[in-house]
Design a protein around this motif. Structure first.
Motif, PDB file in Angstrom:
ATOM      1  N   VAL A  82      -0.481   5.245   8.861  1.00 48.24           N
ATOM      2  CA  VAL A  82      -1.588   4.446   8.342  1.00 48.24           C
ATOM      3  C   VAL A  82      -1.035   3.455   7.320  1.00 48.24           C
ATOM      4  O   VAL A  82      -0.377   3.851   6.351  1.00 48.24           O
ATOM      5  N   ALA A  83      -1.293   2.176   7.529  1.00 55.49           N
ATOM      6  CA  ALA A  83      -0.972   1.166   6.522  1.00 55.49           C
ATOM      7  C   ALA A  83      -2.173   1.015   5.598  1.00 55.49           C
ATOM      8  O   ALA A  83      -3.304   0.873   6.066  1.00 55.49           O
ATOM      9  N   PHE A  84      -1.906   1.062   4.300  1.00 55.19           N
ATOM     10  CA  PHE A  84      -3.015   1.008   3.345  1.00 55.19           C
ATOM     11  C   PHE A  84      -2.632   0.167   2.133  1.00 55.19           C
ATOM     12  O   PHE A  84      -1.452   0.068   1.776  1.00 55.19           O
ATOM     13  N   PRO A  85      -3.630  -0.446   1.486  1.00 55.55           N
ATOM     14  CA  PRO A  85      -3.338  -1.294   0.341  1.00 55.55           C
ATOM     15  C   PRO A  85      -3.120  -0.478  -0.924  1.00 55.55           C
ATOM     16  O   PRO A  85      -3.734   0.576  -1.123  1.00 55.55           O
ATOM     17  N   THR A  86      -2.238  -0.960  -1.760  1.00 52.31           N
ATOM     18  CA  THR A  86      -2.158  -0.488  -3.135  1.00 52.31           C
ATOM     19  C   THR A  86      -2.240  -1.729  -4.025  1.00 52.31           C
ATOM     20  O   THR A  86      -2.339  -2.851  -3.528  1.00 52.31           O
ATOM     21  N   GLU A  87      -2.205  -1.538  -5.330  1.00 53.96           N
ATOM     22  CA  GLU A  87      -2.209  -2.699  -6.215  1.00 53.96           C
ATOM     23  C   GLU A  87      -0.897  -3.477  -6.130  1.00 53.96           C
ATOM     24  O   GLU A  87      -0.831  -4.658  -6.500  1.00 53.96           O
TER      25      GLU A  87
ATOM     26  N   THR B  80      -0.799  -8.411   2.333  1.00 52.92           N
ATOM     27  CA  THR B  80      -2.084  -8.488   3.026  1.00 52.92           C
ATOM     28  C   THR B  80      -1.998  -7.645   4.293  1.00 52.92           C
ATOM     29  O   THR B  80      -0.902  -7.362   4.805  1.00 52.92           O
ATOM     30  N   ALA B  81      -3.167  -7.289   4.818  1.00 51.76           N
ATOM     31  CA  ALA B  81      -3.197  -6.553   6.084  1.00 51.76           C
ATOM     32  C   ALA B  81      -2.639  -7.393   7.223  1.00 51.76           C
ATOM     33  O   ALA B  81      -2.011  -6.870   8.154  1.00 51.76           O
TER      34      ALA B  81
ATOM     35  N   GLY C 115      -8.145  -6.388   1.428  1.00 49.92           N
ATOM     36  CA  GLY C 115      -7.822  -7.638   0.753  1.00 49.92           C
ATOM     37  C   GLY C 115      -6.401  -7.678   0.222  1.00 49.92           C
ATOM     38  O   GLY C 115      -5.631  -6.736   0.378  1.00 49.92           O
ATOM     39  N   PRO C 116      -6.032  -8.793  -0.405  1.00 47.38           N
ATOM     40  CA  PRO C 116      -4.665  -8.950  -0.918  1.00 47.38           C
ATOM     41  C   PRO C 116      -4.386  -8.056  -2.121  1.00 47.38           C
ATOM     42  O   PRO C 116      -5.308  -7.682  -2.867  1.00 47.38           O
TER      43      PRO C 116
END
Length: 322
Positions: free
Chosen positions: A20-25, A145-146, A164-165
């Motif tokens: 799973v690709a997921f955003p962090t800060e 970004t995704a 989001g970015p």
């Protein structure tokens, strides 16, 4: 933005051994169940990461540090309590249950609590640790970004959580808490000065080549274009020389912009050092999309988060011209 259904789908993929690709800060991470050796093996294969190169275990709460550490050094506890969630990874002695796939076979483990709503929702719903390097092929430019993730990894990722970015734009600061003194293994948005203020002790900076830690190879974060670090005053002459040799040249620098020959691409300048950190990887990806041969980059002041920006630029420039 990531919905509850998106989070549930990501948790299901992780529990089935998926990626799973997921955003962090900081940047987008490529996540696998940190307790599943088979999932970790797939993560390393997809990323093309050497098996001895450790990854960071992401957890939902500071109290979970004790689940991953054989013991929690007092300085690590201080830093976790003060600076988590946040862009800070703490290296501690590994607990016996931590798989070699997380530690690269070493006797320490890096742990952090990210400061990003979707990441924390994912971690809380999953319940365990998620091992996650940046969601790109090994050694290349990290994704913020995704869309960057999809461009790099395509169908090799089971789920991409788009929230989001990333707001920081550079990987976390890594601090080794296992010795007699604290040592920064990789600079990031949490500065040396902040770590010293919280811990109440001096903090050393590791020299390249002495440690194994994520993102510390001499050549890393590199676009296809050649990256050269230059002083602002040298930019016009260097740009003219490369352009005269038939090279497509781009320039990345804060305002004021240097005077440049015709035909040189001037990338949108960062507004300040925090913005430089936030947009750096987007600019490195942009030069490849635009077919640039040589990027002349003027580093920011080597202080605060500027230290981390300069570090990433040096590593992006780690390949020679040949």
């Amino acid at each position: 933005m990531a919905t509850d259904a998106d989070i549930a789908r990501a948790v299901d993929a992780l529990r089935r051994g998926g990626l799973v690709a997921f955003p962090t800060e900081t940047v987008y991470g490529l996540g696998a169940d940190a307790a599943d050796p088979d999932a970790l093996a797939r993560l390393f294969a997809v990323k093309g990461r050497p098996a001895e190169h450790p990854v960071i275990a992401h957890v939902a709460e500071p109290g979970q540090l004790a689940d991953w550490a054989a013991d929690v050094p007092p300085a690590a506890r201080l830093l976790a309590d003060a600076l988590w969630p946040g862009p800070l990874t703490l290296v501690v002695p590994r607990a016996a249950r931590v798989p070699d796939g997380v530690t690269g076979g070493g006797n320490t483990v890096g742990v952090r609590v990210p400061d990003q709503p979707a990441a924390l929702r994912l971690l809380r719903a999953f319940g365990g640790g998620i091992a996650a390097p940046s969601a790109n092929r090994f050694g290349r430019v990290s994704p913020t970004t995704a869309a960057d993730v999809r461009a790099d990894l395509g169908d090799d990722v089971d789920v991409v959580l788009d929230d989001g970015p990333c707001r920081v734009g550079l990987e976390s600061t890594i601090v080794d808490c296992t010795g007699d003194e604290l040592v920064i293994l990789r600079p990031g948005a949490v500065t040396r000065e902040r770590i010293e203020a919280v811990s109440g002790q001096p903090v050393a900076i590791a020299r390249d080549g002495l440690v194994r830690a994520p993102g510390t190879l001499k050549s890393h974060y590199a676009p296809e274009a050649t990256v050269l670090l230059v002083d602002r005053d040298a930019v016009p002459d260097r740009a003219a020389a490369f352009a005269a040799a038939g090279q497509q040249v781009a320039v990345l620098a804060e305002e004021p912009r240097p005077r440049l020959p015709a035909g040189v691409i001037v990338l949108a300048p960062p507004e300040d050092v925090d913005d430089y950190a936030r947009v750096l990887y987007a600019r490195l990806r942009e030069v490849d999309r635009r077919g640039v041969d040589v990027l002349l980059a003027v580093p920011p002041s080597d202080a605060g988060v500027g230290t981390a920006v300069a570090d990433r630029l040096r590593r992006a420039a780690g390949r020679d011209m040949s």
